[in-house]
Design a protein around this motif. Structure first.
Motif, PDB file in Angstrom:
ATOM      1  N   LEU A  89     -45.482  25.991  -8.265  1.00 40.82           N
ATOM      2  CA  LEU A  89     -45.810  26.814  -9.428  1.00 40.82           C
ATOM      3  C   LEU A  89     -45.579  28.302  -9.185  1.00 40.82           C
ATOM      4  O   LEU A  89     -45.278  29.041 -10.106  1.00 40.82           O
ATOM      5  CB  LEU A  89     -47.271  26.590  -9.833  1.00 40.82           C
ATOM      6  N   GLN A  90     -45.758  28.746  -7.948  1.00 41.00           N
ATOM      7  CA  GLN A  90     -45.521  30.158  -7.611  1.00 41.00           C
ATOM      8  C   GLN A  90     -44.976  30.228  -6.191  1.00 41.00           C
ATOM      9  O   GLN A  90     -45.590  29.698  -5.264  1.00 41.00           O
ATOM     10  CB  GLN A  90     -46.813  30.972  -7.722  1.00 41.00           C
ATOM     11  N   ASN A  91     -43.836  30.902  -6.042  1.00 42.86           N
ATOM     12  CA  ASN A  91     -43.152  30.883  -4.751  1.00 42.86           C
ATOM     13  C   ASN A  91     -42.505  32.240  -4.475  1.00 42.86           C
ATOM     14  O   ASN A  91     -41.297  32.345  -4.266  1.00 42.86           O
ATOM     15  CB  ASN A  91     -42.096  29.774  -4.744  1.00 42.86           C
ATOM     16  N   SER A  92     -43.317  33.292  -4.476  1.00 42.42           N
ATOM     17  CA  SER A  92     -42.805  34.640  -4.191  1.00 42.42           C
ATOM     18  C   SER A  92     -42.364  34.720  -2.736  1.00 42.42           C
ATOM     19  O   SER A  92     -43.010  34.152  -1.851  1.00 42.42           O
ATOM     20  CB  SER A  92     -43.887  35.687  -4.463  1.00 42.42           C
ATOM     21  N   PRO A  93     -41.269  35.436  -2.454  1.00 41.78           N
ATOM     22  CA  PRO A  93     -40.767  35.507  -1.072  1.00 41.78           C
ATOM     23  C   PRO A  93     -41.700  36.295  -0.159  1.00 41.78           C
ATOM     24  O   PRO A  93     -42.465  37.156  -0.614  1.00 41.78           O
ATOM     25  CB  PRO A  93     -39.416  36.206  -1.225  1.00 41.78           C
ATOM     26  N   LEU A  94     -41.622  35.997   1.137  1.00 44.55           N
ATOM     27  CA  LEU A  94     -42.446  36.686   2.132  1.00 44.55           C
ATOM     28  C   LEU A  94     -42.014  38.146   2.267  1.00 44.55           C
ATOM     29  O   LEU A  94     -40.822  38.463   2.196  1.00 44.55           O
ATOM     30  CB  LEU A  94     -42.327  35.992   3.490  1.00 44.55           C
ATOM     31  N   SER A  95     -42.985  39.016   2.481  1.00 40.21           N
ATOM     32  CA  SER A  95     -42.701  40.439   2.702  1.00 40.21           C
ATOM     33  C   SER A  95     -42.312  40.666   4.159  1.00 40.21           C
ATOM     34  O   SER A  95     -42.551  39.832   5.031  1.00 40.21           O
ATOM     35  CB  SER A  95     -43.925  41.283   2.351  1.00 40.21           C
ATOM     36  N   THR A  96     -41.725  41.833   4.410  1.00 43.00           N
ATOM     37  CA  THR A  96     -41.371  42.200   5.788  1.00 43.00           C
ATOM     38  C   THR A  96     -42.254  43.313   6.322  1.00 43.00           C
ATOM     39  O   THR A  96     -42.518  43.381   7.521  1.00 43.00           O
ATOM     40  CB  THR A  96     -39.902  42.652   5.868  1.00 43.00           C
ATOM     41  N   LYS A  97     -42.757  44.195   5.425  1.00 39.76           N
ATOM     42  CA  LYS A  97     -43.610  45.304   5.854  1.00 39.76           C
ATOM     43  C   LYS A  97     -44.868  45.363   4.998  1.00 39.76           C
ATOM     44  O   LYS A  97     -44.878  44.935   3.841  1.00 39.76           O
ATOM     45  CB  LYS A  97     -42.865  46.637   5.762  1.00 39.76           C
ATOM     46  N   VAL A 107     -46.806  39.866   0.552  1.00 42.58           N
ATOM     47  CA  VAL A 107     -46.928  38.399   0.551  1.00 42.58           C
ATOM     48  C   VAL A 107     -46.744  37.904   1.981  1.00 42.58           C
ATOM     49  O   VAL A 107     -45.718  38.164   2.613  1.00 42.58           O
ATOM     50  CB  VAL A 107     -45.861  37.758  -0.366  1.00 42.58           C
ATOM     51  N   GLN A 108     -47.742  37.163   2.496  1.00 43.19           N
ATOM     52  CA  GLN A 108     -47.670  36.661   3.865  1.00 43.19           C
ATOM     53  C   GLN A 108     -47.731  35.138   3.944  1.00 43.19           C
ATOM     54  O   GLN A 108     -47.725  34.572   5.036  1.00 43.19           O
ATOM     55  CB  GLN A 108     -48.806  37.259   4.715  1.00 43.19           C
ATOM     56  N   ILE A 109     -47.794  34.465   2.776  1.00 41.55           N
ATOM     57  CA  ILE A 109     -47.757  33.000   2.753  1.00 41.55           C
ATOM     58  C   ILE A 109     -46.886  32.553   1.582  1.00 41.55           C
ATOM     59  O   ILE A 109     -46.895  33.183   0.514  1.00 41.55           O
ATOM     60  CB  ILE A 109     -49.182  32.393   2.659  1.00 41.55           C
ATOM     61  N   MET A 110     -46.108  31.505   1.787  1.00 39.09           N
ATOM     62  CA  MET A 110     -45.183  31.023   0.770  1.00 39.09           C
ATOM     63  C   MET A 110     -45.115  29.487   0.861  1.00 39.09           C
ATOM     64  O   MET A 110     -44.966  28.967   1.980  1.00 39.09           O
ATOM     65  CB  MET A 110     -43.799  31.628   1.013  1.00 39.09           C
ATOM     66  N   PRO A 111     -45.261  28.767  -0.289  1.00 40.33           N
ATOM     67  CA  PRO A 111     -45.536  29.244  -1.648  1.00 40.33           C
ATOM     68  C   PRO A 111     -47.001  29.668  -1.805  1.00 40.33           C
ATOM     69  O   PRO A 111     -47.800  29.520  -0.877  1.00 40.33           O
ATOM     70  CB  PRO A 111     -45.214  28.020  -2.501  1.00 40.33           C
ATOM     71  N   GLN A 112     -47.314  30.142  -3.022  1.00 39.09           N
ATOM     72  CA  GLN A 112     -48.684  30.599  -3.283  1.00 39.09           C
ATOM     73  C   GLN A 112     -49.482  29.606  -4.136  1.00 39.09           C
ATOM     74  O   GLN A 112     -50.698  29.536  -4.002  1.00 39.09           O
ATOM     75  CB  GLN A 112     -48.657  31.968  -3.995  1.00 39.09           C
ATOM     76  N   ARG A 113     -48.791  28.858  -4.993  1.00 32.41           N
ATOM     77  CA  ARG A 113     -49.484  27.859  -5.828  1.00 32.41           C
ATOM     78  C   ARG A 113     -48.598  26.632  -5.984  1.00 32.41           C
ATOM     79  O   ARG A 113     -47.415  26.751  -6.282  1.00 32.41           O
ATOM     80  CB  ARG A 113     -49.833  28.420  -7.219  1.00 32.41           C
ATOM     81  N   ILE A 114     -49.184  25.449  -5.799  1.00 31.14           N
ATOM     82  CA  ILE A 114     -48.475  24.200  -6.047  1.00 31.14           C
ATOM     83  C   ILE A 114     -49.418  23.229  -6.753  1.00 31.14           C
ATOM     84  O   ILE A 114     -50.639  23.426  -6.750  1.00 31.14           O
ATOM     85  CB  ILE A 114     -47.942  23.555  -4.748  1.00 31.14           C
ATOM     86  N   SER A 115     -48.834  22.188  -7.344  1.00 31.04           N
ATOM     87  CA  SER A 115     -49.655  21.115  -7.916  1.00 31.04           C
ATOM     88  C   SER A 115     -49.170  19.788  -7.345  1.00 31.04           C
ATOM     89  O   SER A 115     -47.964  19.590  -7.138  1.00 31.04           O
ATOM     90  CB  SER A 115     -49.580  21.111  -9.444  1.00 31.04           C
ATOM     91  N   LEU A 116     -50.104  18.901  -7.086  1.00 28.16           N
ATOM     92  CA  LEU A 116     -49.811  17.577  -6.556  1.00 28.16           C
ATOM     93  C   LEU A 116     -50.243  16.538  -7.576  1.00 28.16           C
ATOM     94  O   LEU A 116     -51.336  16.634  -8.152  1.00 28.16           O
ATOM     95  CB  LEU A 116     -50.569  17.333  -5.250  1.00 28.16           C
ATOM     96  N   SER A 117     -49.390  15.557  -7.802  1.00 32.50           N
ATOM     97  CA  SER A 117     -49.755  14.402  -8.623  1.00 32.50           C
ATOM     98  C   SER A 117     -49.688  13.195  -7.697  1.00 32.50           C
ATOM     99  O   SER A 117     -48.602  12.776  -7.292  1.00 32.50           O
ATOM    100  CB  SER A 117     -48.787  14.251  -9.804  1.00 32.50           C
ATOM    101  N   LEU A 118     -50.858  12.660  -7.323  1.00 36.30           N
ATOM    102  CA  LEU A 118     -50.935  11.695  -6.233  1.00 36.30           C
ATOM    103  C   LEU A 118     -51.253  10.285  -6.720  1.00 36.30           C
ATOM    104  O   LEU A 118     -52.186  10.080  -7.503  1.00 36.30           O
ATOM    105  CB  LEU A 118     -52.016  12.121  -5.235  1.00 36.30           C
ATOM    106  N   ARG A 119     -50.448   9.333  -6.234  1.00 42.34           N
ATOM    107  CA  ARG A 119     -50.792   7.929  -6.389  1.00 42.34           C
ATOM    108  C   ARG A 119     -51.517   7.498  -5.123  1.00 42.34           C
ATOM    109  O   ARG A 119     -51.020   7.737  -4.002  1.00 42.34           O
ATOM    110  CB  ARG A 119     -49.533   7.082  -6.560  1.00 42.34           C
ATOM    111  N   GLN A 132     -46.781  37.212   9.791  1.00 42.91           N
ATOM    112  CA  GLN A 132     -47.556  38.416  10.092  1.00 42.91           C
ATOM    113  C   GLN A 132     -46.634  39.612   9.876  1.00 42.91           C
ATOM    114  O   GLN A 132     -45.768  39.895  10.692  1.00 42.91           O
ATOM    115  CB  GLN A 132     -48.030  38.382  11.550  1.00 42.91           C
ATOM    116  N   VAL A 133     -46.792  40.314   8.742  1.00 39.41           N
ATOM    117  CA  VAL A 133     -45.859  41.397   8.433  1.00 39.41           C
ATOM    118  C   VAL A 133     -46.133  42.618   9.306  1.00 39.41           C
ATOM    119  O   VAL A 133     -47.234  42.818   9.822  1.00 39.41           O
ATOM    120  CB  VAL A 133     -45.931  41.796   6.943  1.00 39.41           C
ATOM    121  N   GLU A 134     -45.105  43.443   9.466  1.00 41.79           N
ATOM    122  CA  GLU A 134     -45.224  44.661  10.266  1.00 41.79           C
ATOM    123  C   GLU A 134     -45.969  45.742   9.492  1.00 41.79           C
ATOM    124  O   GLU A 134     -45.962  45.770   8.264  1.00 41.79           O
ATOM    125  CB  GLU A 134     -43.825  45.161  10.646  1.00 41.79           C
ATOM    126  N   ASP A 135     -46.615  46.635  10.223  1.00 39.46           N
ATOM    127  CA  ASP A 135     -47.248  47.842   9.673  1.00 39.46           C
ATOM    128  C   ASP A 135     -48.225  47.526   8.546  1.00 39.46           C
ATOM    129  O   ASP A 135     -48.219  48.156   7.495  1.00 39.46           O
ATOM    130  CB  ASP A 135     -46.173  48.817   9.183  1.00 39.46           C
TER     131      ASP A 135
END
Length: 575
Positions: A89-97, A107-119, A132-135
């Motif tokens: 649902l949301q997959n913003s790219p990781l930051s560098t700084k 952004v330090q984690i990717m993706p940020q939102r997902i949905s699961l439909s489980l059987r 772990q971004v710099e600075d």
């Protein structure tokens, strides 16, 4: 000695084992009578909702492997075979700084939102990445034990702010510093409570006759980039005195963690809480020694003077509560303790995620290097935690760290360099179906990060064909509900199309389906429908007879051929 005959025998035994272990069709053996029951039997099972499927004397199972249903004439559009799926649902790219104009959108984690439909039973997997971004900005709150034994340490850190800011400036361009202090609860038996000690608990103590009144926790300086303020406030401080050896430091840690506005923790920063002491802490239940039976409520209790107002009203916090509040507020706790206490506090770190321990010199001379070491240690790790984990969902992790090798069962990477990316594969499986309409959510979060992956879960426990179920359907003689290819008859009626009436003759109907009194209905290998047996299908061969008592697969086989291919005896299922 190994012989061809023995080899043939072993091969036959192996073939028999594989057929019984691997070849058994679990979908048909479960005797599922509805689509929903079929889907719960095993994740490989499918259901055929086609109306005219299997109109023969044998009882054709609508629950089978998908490919078997197709071979037996079920059209694909009538096959119910849900699979677990994942939607990002949301997959913003990781930051560098972590600095510059975009510091509030790091952004330090990717993706940020997902949905699961489980059987249930059908495993699926997704991947996530952490960097772990710099600075990245750093907030450091220095929480100091100001009991009498820490007097020489207080003298040492009077100019700590300037020196620490210089060293931290090499690691981040955005650094803020705050200060707080603690002693213990100002009540017996933890402190001196006689009137002569109220204003000066050091009264009569020859080695150090003057000190300030005992206090639980005092917030002195909110986080600021003006490090000179830190030096000024520290220089104003004086030590106090308590009675017993343990200190009230855990009261102070909890207040520093939960009083976010007063302390000034920024959302877009690493939160470091340095806890400097030379003795052990009081823990939950110790407060009962002073008559404090109310457990800690985990809330902020700072008064207008920025002092902990509930110090003499509530017990000390437990390790569990402490860990929970530190994690909630993304705080890395650094125990800076003297050498004799190292093992005790090291044991605490195993119980409180995101915590490290460093050895503090007796006079705190090494405190700057201690903080730098602890910071580098924290930034060299990535560890995932799961919040609000639903009980009926199992998760398993595989970490891929800097060497690129998968580590099954691990959710942590160590010896990591700032700027590198850790990858984690997460396998997820629903074990059961919750009540209809239940939706779950849980969060995967690196320890100490504000970033998180939010996971929404729904369950595939209902069949789509059930949405078009027909009440009092003509296909069921208007006395049953037609649902997914089968009739569910009203009470008192039975048969594939509700064509028979039980009434008072129900026992007669069943007895007509027994070979003899005391025997199982339809020999346990079929169902009694309107006075006659409908035999189950079997992957091993044909089941038939008035009572489903016969089959063509119970006789001995030679080289896989029934009765060596010479004759076939129709044996009862009981032989």
């Amino acid at each position: 000695m190994w012989s061809p005959g023995r080899a043939a025998l072993c091969w036959m035994l192996l073939e028999t084992f594989l057929r019984s272990a691997g070849g058994l069709n679990i979908c048909m053996s479960g005797s599922a009578t509805s689509c929903e029951e079929c889907l719960l039997t095993h994740p490989s099972c499918a259901w055929c909702a086609q109306e005219d499927f299997g109109k023969r004397r044998s009882l054709t199972s609508r629950c089978d492997l998908k490919q078997n249903l197709q071979k037996r004439g079920c059209e694909p559009r009538f096959i119910e075979y849900p699979k677990s799926t994942i939607s990002i649902l949301q997959n913003s790219p990781l930051s560098t700084k972590g600095s510059g104009p975009a510091q509030y959108d790091v952004v330090q984690i990717m993706p940020q939102r997902i949905s699961l439909s489980l059987r249930p039973g059908d495993k699926t997997a997704f991947s996530l990445q952490v960097r772990q971004v710099e600075d990245y900005p750093v907030d450091l709150y220095y929480l100091m034990d100001l009991s009498l034994s820490m007097k020489d340490d207080l003298d040492t850190i009077r100019n700590l702010g300037t020196k620490l800011a210089e060293e931290m400036g090499k690691l981040t361009s955005n650094f803020r510093l705050g200060f707080g202090s603690f002693v213990d609860k100002n009540m017996s038996p933890f402190s001196y409570t006689a009137p002569k000690y109220q204003e000066n608990p050091c009264n009569g103590y020859k080695l150090f006759p003057n000190c300030v009144p005992t206090f639980g926790f005092r917030h002195i300086l909110s986080l600021t980039d003006k490090v000179d303020r830190f030096n000024e406030e520290v220089q104003k401080q004086m030590v106090s005195r308590n009675r017993d050896a343990p200190e009230g430091g855990f009261d102070a840690i909890l207040q520093a963690a939960v009083c976010k506005e007063e302390i000034g923790w920024r959302k877009e920063a690493y939160h470091l809480l340095v806890f400097a002491t030379d003795d052990v802490p009081h823990l939950a239940l110790d407060g009962r020694l002073g008559g404090l039976v109310q457990p800690h409520d985990g809330r902020c209790h700072l008064n207008d003077h920025n002092e902990y107002s509930a110090s003499t009203k509530m017990d000390y916090p437990s390790l569990a509560l402490l860990g929970e509040k530190l994690a909630e507020n993304n705080i890395f706790l650094i125990f800076a303790v003297t050498k004799r206490l190292y093992v005790i506090y090291k044991n605490f770190t195993a119980l409180i995620p995101g915590t490290t321990v460093e050895i503090l010199d007796q006079d705190s001379k090494n405190v700057i290097q201690l903080i730098i070491n602890a910071y580098n240690n924290i930034r060299s790790k990535v560890e995932l935690t799961v919040w609000d984990h639903p009980e009926d969902i199992s998760l398993s992790f595989t970490a891929t760290c800097q060497d690129g090798k998968p580590l099954p069962g691990f959710r942590k990477c160590e010896e990591f360099k700032i700027g590198e990316t850790a990858s984690f594969d997460v396998s997820v499986e629903a074990r059961s179906c919750p009540p209809r309409g239940t939706n779950q959510t849980f969060t995967i979060k690196p320890v100490g990060f504000k970033d998180r992956l939010e996971v929404a879960v729904d369950y595939q426990c209902d069949c789509s064909c059930s949405r078009t179920a027909q009440v009092n359907s003509s296909l069921c003689n208007s006395i049953g509900m037609y649902n997914c290819g089968t009739c569910r008859c009203e009470p008192g009626y039975l048969g594939a199309h509700c064509e028979c009436q039980e009434g008072e003759a129900s026992s007669m109907y069943l007895s007509a389906c027994r070979e003899a009194e005391g025997k199982q209905v339809c020999s346990g290998r079929g169902e009694c429908s309107c006075n006659q047996c409908l035999c189950y299908e079997s992957e091993f061969g044909k089941i038939y007879g008035s009572f489903c008592e016969c089959d063509d697969f119970s006789c001995s086989r030679h080289k896989g051929v029934l009765c060596s291919g010479r004759n076939v005896f129709h044996l009862s299922a009981h032989h």
